[in-house]
Enzyme design. Structure first.
Site, PDB file in Angstrom:
ATOM      1  N   HIS A   7       0.837  -1.201   0.000  1.00 54.67           N
ATOM      2  CA  HIS A   7       0.000   0.000   0.000  1.00 54.67           C
ATOM      3  C   HIS A   7       0.880   1.263   0.000  1.00 54.67           C
ATOM      4  O   HIS A   7       0.726   2.142  -0.861  1.00 54.67           O
ATOM      5  CB  HIS A   7      -0.904  -0.029   1.237  1.00 54.67           C
ATOM      6  N   GLU A   8       1.807   1.335   0.934  1.00 54.97           N
ATOM      7  CA  GLU A   8       2.640   2.536   1.027  1.00 54.97           C
ATOM      8  C   GLU A   8       3.551   2.671  -0.185  1.00 54.97           C
ATOM      9  O   GLU A   8       3.845   3.787  -0.627  1.00 54.97           O
ATOM     10  CB  GLU A   8       3.453   2.527   2.323  1.00 54.97           C
TER      11      GLU A   8
ATOM     12  N   HIS B   7       1.690   4.496  -2.802  1.00 51.99           N
ATOM     13  CA  HIS B   7       1.832   5.945  -2.595  1.00 51.99           C
ATOM     14  C   HIS B   7       3.222   6.406  -3.060  1.00 51.99           C
ATOM     15  O   HIS B   7       3.363   7.426  -3.733  1.00 51.99           O
ATOM     16  CB  HIS B   7       1.686   6.284  -1.103  1.00 51.99           C
TER      17      HIS B   7
ATOM     18  N   GLU C 104      -4.670   7.914  -2.980  1.00 50.47           N
ATOM     19  CA  GLU C 104      -5.163   6.668  -2.387  1.00 50.47           C
ATOM     20  C   GLU C 104      -5.461   5.628  -3.480  1.00 50.47           C
ATOM     21  O   GLU C 104      -5.316   4.429  -3.257  1.00 50.47           O
ATOM     22  CB  GLU C 104      -6.401   6.973  -1.547  1.00 50.47           C
TER      23      GLU C 104
END
Lengths: 502, 502
Positions: A263-264, A267, A293
């Site tokens: 997830h990060e 980003h 997001e």
């Protein structure tokens, strides 16, 4: 001054302010990753001083003069120049319309309210936090009023986090989403298919670290200008020049670190895909929190929880921790990775029920700003909404109305970004799969470059050139809609829970 | 303005400048510990911007006005106020006498010369570096001239790093030291006692880390406001509020990480012992580089290479790496820890021959500044001095005249600090052992608190209240002299090499 000189002078001043912001981000990263326990006072001094200097740089009157000069004959600007002028004006007005007293008062309140929220959450005592929430709501109304949006304060914040996304648009999108997600969750809950929750217990941290490093590098996170460390909460900070991710290892949820790292790094790959030469100007800045997001969600969910991804990485997982998957079939592993279980905590939610957590918060924020809900009635309203949406009532305020940090920092209107991000991710995913039907064959070989290139070209490279609706329209050919997300969720989860395909 | 107000206003402005300095230090620490390989450009931008702001803060005209106002009636100040005024004036004049152009030019040269030095050292090519050394020498002369010291530029730099230490004093001290160290080294080299160099090969890094963490905590380094990380070079950065040490693990020298960590924690404990309430002002700042070095050397050598220390830690070392010491006696281990072997590289030298490396550099710097030695003749002069002092000629310039970073940064006059630090350490050690004859019994039990308290009270707590000679005189009751260092070296090394005590 000639136009090209004014443009480059403006860019130089914006970049200077951004360099100070980047030091502040590093101080924050270091605080969460490295700071010795008793060094917090020094860090507060450093942060306060730098924040003041950064605010001075962002409100530098010479920026105002350059903007005014450029606006006189904006028609002479090229496309990049027009974007720079438009967005720099937006930021400059926002920063300068806030009186310094307000900025100082808000910073002090943020800091104080955060600490009160921490203790109130630990004590499950909403009354302790309520006065601070009242004050943050009052500050939010003042902030909207400074921007001339006193009639629609919630709209001000929604647009702040996601340019172009108003309350009406989001309300309609969320209604569409709700009508599809609620029956899907009900069907999954009623399904006889139940994922195992006993896999990978005791996955050694060193092996988890090796796996998540291998995975994020394979996806395309550039470790030559970024790194991953351990912090209490996963986050992505920095920018394209130096992108810092964190993750954390939970003994009771052995794949949690991996998915939070994916997830990060989503980003992070977005930041790394922004044009470096424009770093610090709107052309080198992300397009809003929902788009941000969308990148993290797409890599975490559409890619990282997909069959093709695991076709490649399941053997690596089994090699790194053979005992943890002994006697576990591929189908069981895949189902466990895609477990859907309604719960009361947002950050622990799966990608289906997660949306319901956001719908709940959005509805409550709307009522708070409309004056239809008083702060004192918020816990009861929260619990009622939770029962209605999730079929569960929190055991106490700490796992209910006090569970999220956002309101303590006055970050109203931020929550919808998560759900809009899910929608944008699914819409991008549908588009890219239509354009490249064999894309997932790449994933099964551990190759993610075509997807990353597509995202670079259709999302990252544009910086803040387009607002959120326009960016989605240009990238996908359609207006933003909940339909692709619903199609994606139904496809993946029906196959797992509602047929023989489990 | 009343005096007390002016004093506290002055302190507040100095502290503000120091907060910016502390952010710069953190950026430097992060660069050496964490920075991704391709993020250097961003870090250079951050550092340049912050350095400019820090210089502005240090040369703030309001500091000048406060100093002038206080000087009108300095006799009304208390002792702390007088120290603050005297030292703040010294710093302010130093900072403001340098034209901004000079500061910018120097910063650019430092950066460029450092990179050229790195490549020149790697290529063992002195000619590549020579023009930059010429420029740094010219800059140094200009800097001394701005301070009104054009007639004695080397003295200016000696005093800069060690207030109160002039060229004449140091020349006399170093002559005394040389007359004692040279015969001691000759005797050790001629001794039939030869330390083993095959111990602890393959000491696992994780076990080394555990040991150095345990040791530095036992000595008294406060991990609640400090930490130790890994970097290419060991260093100590930060201040009492957040002290950051680094070490590095050398496979071929398994105890090197431990001793470098003890050394750096000596620096760190000095910083942590400075009065926190005065942090950022001269009352909370170290007394000079020789005093700083005395703290690191005392802990590393007098304590960390001593028998009593190893009485406590030898069992821990054997428990952490039993294979590495199988068949090795306590006497053999202790001798290996105190191995003396002349070599051409300063940073690899033992505590006896280390002094000769410094005497060599001091003599060459004196000749360079006196105009008795041209840069082009420096390599030959270096090699001749090395042959004379150490009995060894470097194989090439990379392990000779180019081995140290200091000159590339224009840090002339810094080297003597190391040797003066050795002297001060030995003189403090002699004093404290006379005051507490049973002190080493504490060490054998793993208790170092009495020593740390003594150093806190006699050295740390004074900040920059006294210059180097005065601080030594007050702490030890004697003028600084080479005699205690010579007595200490003879006592420890004669017992090992020149008798049956090996």
């Amino acid at each position: 001054m000639k136009h090209p000189d004014a443009v480059s002078n403006l860019a130089a001043r914006l970049k200077r302010a951004h360099v100070l912001d980047s030091v502040l981000e590093l101080l924050d990263w270091d605080e969460q990753v490295n700071l010795p326990p008793d060094s917090g006072g020094r860090r507060a001094e450093q942060t306060a001083l730098l924040a003041g200097l950064a605010h001075e740089a962002a409100t530098d009157p010479q920026i105002g003069e350059l903007l005014a000069a450029l606006e006189v004959s904006a028609e002479l600007l090229d496309d990049d120049g027009r974007v720079l002028l438009r967005e720099a004006r937006r930021d400059y007005d926002k920063a300068t319309r806030l009186p310094t007293d307000f900025v100082t008062e808000k910073a002090a309140l943020d800091s104080e309210a955060f600490l009160v929220w921490q203790s109130a959450r630990a004590a499950a005592d909403f009354q302790r936090f309520a006065p601070y929430l009242e004050r943050q709501l009052a500050m939010a109304r003042r902030e909207a009023a400074y921007a001339g949006m006193q009639a629609r304060p919630y709209d001000y914040f929604l647009d702040h986090y996601n340019p172009g996304m108003g309350e009406g648009t989001i309300t309609a999108l969320f209604a569409e989403l709700r009508s599809g997600v609620v029956p899907l969750v009900q069907a999954i809950v009623a399904s006889p298919v139940v994922p195992r929750d006993d896999l990978l217990k005791g996955f050694p941290v060193a092996a988890q670290q090796a796996l998540l490093r291998e995975v994020t590098a394979a996806l395309g996170f550039d470790f030559r200008r970024g790194r991953i460390d351990v912090a209490a909460h996963p986050f992505c900070s920095g920018d394209a020049a130096d992108t810092r991710l964190t993750t954390r290892f939970k003994p009771e949820a052995p794949l949690s670190a991996l998915f939070s790292a994916i997830h990060e790094s989503g980003h992070g790959m977005y930041e790394q895909g922004l044009p470096l030469e424009h770093l610090g100007t709107p052309l080198g800045t992300h397009a809003g929190m929902a788009v941000h997001e969308s990148q993290s969600r797409l890599w975490e969910n559409q890619v990282g929880r997909g069959r093709a991804f695991w076709r490649h990485f399941e053997p690596r997982l089994r090699a790194l921790f053979p005992e943890g998957l002994a006697g576990v079939s591929t189908a069981e592993l895949y189902l466990a990775i895609n477990a859907v279980r309604p719960g009361v905590i947002r950050v622990e939610a799966d990608e289906v029920t997660y949306n319901l957590h956001i719908l709940l918060r959005f509805a409550l924020e709307q009522q708070l700003f409309a004056g239809d809900l008083a702060v004192r009635d918020l816990p009861a309203a929260w619990n009622a909404a939770s029962a209605e949406m999730l079929g569960l009532t929190p055991g106490h305020a700490g796992e209910g109305v006090l569970q999220d940090v956002h309101w303590s920092r006055g970050k109203f209107g931020y929550f919808p970004s998560y759900c809009l991000g899910n929608m944008i991710a699914a819409q991008l995913w549908e588009t890219v799969r239509t354009a490249m039907p064999d894309l997932e064959d790449d994933f099964a070989r551990g190759d993610f470059t075509r997807l990353l290139s597509w995202l670079r070209n259709h999302v990252h490279v544009h910086g803040r050139r387009h607002d959120t609706p326009a960016l989605v329209r240009r990238a996908t050919g359609h207006e933003l809609s909940a339909a692709p997300l619903l199609r994606y969720l139904r496809e993946r989860y029906a196959a797992l829970y509602l047929s023989d395909g489990g």
